[in-house]
Write an enzyme that holds these catalytic residues in place. Structure first.
Site, PDB file in Angstrom:
ATOM      1  N   HIS A   1     -52.314  80.575 -10.054  1.00 45.00           N
ATOM      2  CA  HIS A   1     -52.997  80.636  -8.756  1.00 45.00           C
ATOM      3  C   HIS A   1     -54.506  80.475  -8.920  1.00 45.00           C
ATOM      4  O   HIS A   1     -55.047  80.642 -10.009  1.00 45.00           O
ATOM      5  CB  HIS A   1     -52.663  81.968  -8.070  1.00 45.00           C
TER       6      HIS A   1
ATOM      7  N   SER B   1     -46.514  79.499  -3.164  1.00 41.78           N
ATOM      8  CA  SER B   1     -47.709  80.326  -2.971  1.00 41.78           C
ATOM      9  C   SER B   1     -49.007  79.582  -3.288  1.00 41.78           C
ATOM     10  O   SER B   1     -50.064  79.947  -2.786  1.00 41.78           O
ATOM     11  CB  SER B   1     -47.609  81.594  -3.823  1.00 41.78           C
TER      12      SER B   1
ATOM     13  N   ASP C   1     -53.094  85.565 -14.624  1.00 36.98           N
ATOM     14  CA  ASP C   1     -52.439  84.556 -13.804  1.00 36.98           C
ATOM     15  C   ASP C   1     -53.217  83.239 -13.942  1.00 36.98           C
ATOM     16  O   ASP C   1     -54.355  83.124 -13.482  1.00 36.98           O
ATOM     17  CB  ASP C   1     -52.429  85.035 -12.344  1.00 36.98           C
TER      18      ASP C   1
END
Ligand SMILES: *[C@@H]1O[C@H](CO)[C@@H](O)[C@H](O)[C@H]1NC(C)=O
Ligand SMILES: *[C@@H]1O[C@H](CO)[C@@H](O)[C@H](O)[C@H]1NC(C)=O
Ligand SMILES: *[C@@H]1O[C@H](CO)[C@@H](O)[C@H](O)[C@H]1NC(C)=O
Ligand SMILES: *[C@@H]1O[C@H](CO)[C@@H](O)[C@H](O)[C@H]1NC(C)=O
Ligand SMILES: *[C@@H]1O[C@H](CO)[C@@H](O)[C@H](O)[C@H]1NC(C)=O
Ligand SMILES: *[C@@H]1O[C@H](CO)[C@@H](O)[C@H](O)[C@H]1NC(C)=O
Ligand SMILES: *[C@@H]1O[C@H](CO)[C@@H](O)[C@H](O)[C@H]1NC(C)=O
Length: 413
Positions: free
Chosen positions: A387, A143, A384
């Protein structure tokens, strides 16, 4: 006439003849070329393609061979950056749109990477599309790599009229097309590069991992013939110190040390590469690990947070946190040195290490959903730090990729 002058005049005469012949030759070559060119543009026009024009790669676009673009520093530049606006790119997924998700600061969008001994060429979307004309580019990985793909299409899409571009999901791929240039920019989900039980584009287990270290065919058949391939794989390996995997017999699952398994997977990839890639026609890039910033004590001793609420890059030169595993880096170096000149290594780890401010923190997604108010209030559990917000750090990785593609354009494309 003395012997000397006679010889001289003979030489002059023959030189004159050579020059004359060359002019005639050049003239007809030029005529043929002109004719070809006009035929070509006629053909392009007929097909609805934007007319071919020579890509004008200037001296400023060329990277100095001796320059290590990965060594440098982030400089504040709120004039040229961000390269695009979050709200003007329709292809961004919720996971990366930090502003829309409520992030109050936006300084993280305003930093330019400045290599120590040269400048990166300024990103020009039209030039990028011209360089990629009639080509397919594919980003392969997890991702984080998907963000790199989204960053790239956001960087080019604004110069393409709405009815001349398209975006499709063809799991495990996403495909962006710029019709007039016949350019296809694609993403392929393969978080371990080799095969695994996490290969489904959306329905992949996060906690249970099982990797087939010597199996790549199911993925790689989709990579063959692609003009520009960009590989990345890291964070999925790092869940635990050990990982379940098979090698050969798929019914024989064993626990491997992560570094050992990573090396075996990369060897499988390298073997595929050497047999299936034509380095004259295809360009292959491999990106080093995208760092994580999970513990603030690493850059701010005594503190007890995460990357949440970090507003500025780390200034300490050569900062390196525990989020970037040195052993994995060494393995990547070993395997890539064996495949040599046919893979360009994008060593983006160090430059990204400085960017503790660039992560999505609580302004991203968790398991496909935006965080709830309660989760947002608990950044230590839900933040997070893997990312990145877009626009943001992955744009810089693409500016570096752009620089290499421009260089290659002169040399071999
Ligand atoms: C260009 O097209 C014309 C007519 O279509 C053809 O006669 C000519 O041979 C073509 N020239 C080249 C160089 O292909
Ligand atoms: C850009 O940054 C400078 C220096 O921090 C600041 O004075 C200026 O207001 C900023 N401009 C914009 C448009 O944010
Ligand atoms: C478009 O690009 C593909 C490669 O991506 C190529 O095979 C095809 O021939 C191109 N089409 C035209 C009309 O040039
Ligand atoms: C997701 O995958 C699991 C295991 O492969 C399967 O049991 C489940 O039905 C799948 N869920 C969906 C929504 O496809
Ligand atoms: C490997 O699989 C076994 C059996 O499912 C499980 O007990 C073990 O925890 C797994 N190991 C890792 C590192 O995930
Ligand atoms: C990538 O760059 C870092 C920082 O400069 C360096 O420590 C590392 O050895 C490089 N990796 C490889 C494989 O060359
Ligand atoms: C790179 O590719 C060329 C052409 O296939 C090949 O001859 C060469 O051996 C390759 N280089 C390495 C280091 O594998």
């Amino acid at each position: 006439m003395s012997m000397q002058t006679y010889a001289d005049s003979r030489i002059t005469q023959s030189i004159f003849q050579v020059v004359l012949v060359s002019f005639v030759l050049l003239g007809s070559v030029r005529l043929i070329l002109d004719e070809l060119k006009s035929n070509q543009s006629r053909i392009s026009k007929l097909n609805g393609f934007r007319q071919k024009q020579a890509v004008f790669v200037t001296k400023e676009d060329q990277l100095d061979e001796s320059c290590n673009v990965f060594e440098g520093q982030w400089v504040w530049d709120n004039v040229s950056y961000p390269l695009y606006k979050e709200e003007s790119c329709p292809y961004l997924v919720k996971q990366t749109t930090c502003q829309r998700n409520g992030r109050p600061d936006s300084h993280y969008q305003n930093w330019r990477w400045q290599p120590n001994s040269c400048d990166l060429p300024r990103f020009n979307a039209l030039k990028m599309l011209d360089v990629l004309r009639d080509k397919r580019v594919m980003f392969i990985g997890d991702s984080v790599q998907r963000s790199t793909f989204e960053s790239m299409i956001c960087m080019v899409q604004s110069v393409i009229p709405d009815n001349k571009k398209s975006f499709h999901r063809v799991p495990p791929m996403k495909i962006f097309k710029a019709e007039e240039y016949n350019v296809s920019i694609e993403y392929y989900w393969a978080p371990f590069i080799v095969e695994s039980i996490s290969d489904h584009a959306t329905n992949h287990t996060v906690h249970k991992r099982l990797v087939n270290l010597d199996a790549i065919e199911k993925h790689s058949k989709s990579w063959e013939g692609v003009d520009v391939l960009v590989f990345e794989s890291y964070v999925w390996w790092m869940h635990q110190p050990k990982i379940n995997a098979t090698y050969g017999d798929t019914s024989e699952v064993k626990e491997y040390n992560v570094a050992t398994a990573y090396r075996m997977a990369l060897e499988t990839w390298a073997k595929w590469l050497v047999t299936k890639i034509n380095p004259v026609k295809q360009r292959v890039f491999f990106s080093s690990m995208s760092p994580t910033h999970l513990w603030s004590w690493e850059w701010n001793p005594g503190s007890d947070g995460t990357c949440y609420d970090e507003l500025y890059p780390i200034e300490k030169r050569s900062y390196w946190g525990t989020g970037s595993n040195q052993e994995i880096m060494k393995i990547v170096g070993d395997v890539l040195s064996r495949v040599g000149e046919n893979v360009t290594f994008l060593n983006i780890t160090q430059l990204s290490e400085y960017r503790k401010d660039g992560h999505t923190t609580v302004y991203g997604e968790r398991r496909g959903k935006l965080l709830t108010k309660e989760q947002r209030a608990d950044p230590k559990t839900y933040g997070d730090c893997i990312h990145w917000c877009l626009p943001g750090v992955p744009d810089t990785w693409n500016e570096i990729l752009y620089a290499y593609l421009l260089n290659g354009h002169r040399n071999s494309f």
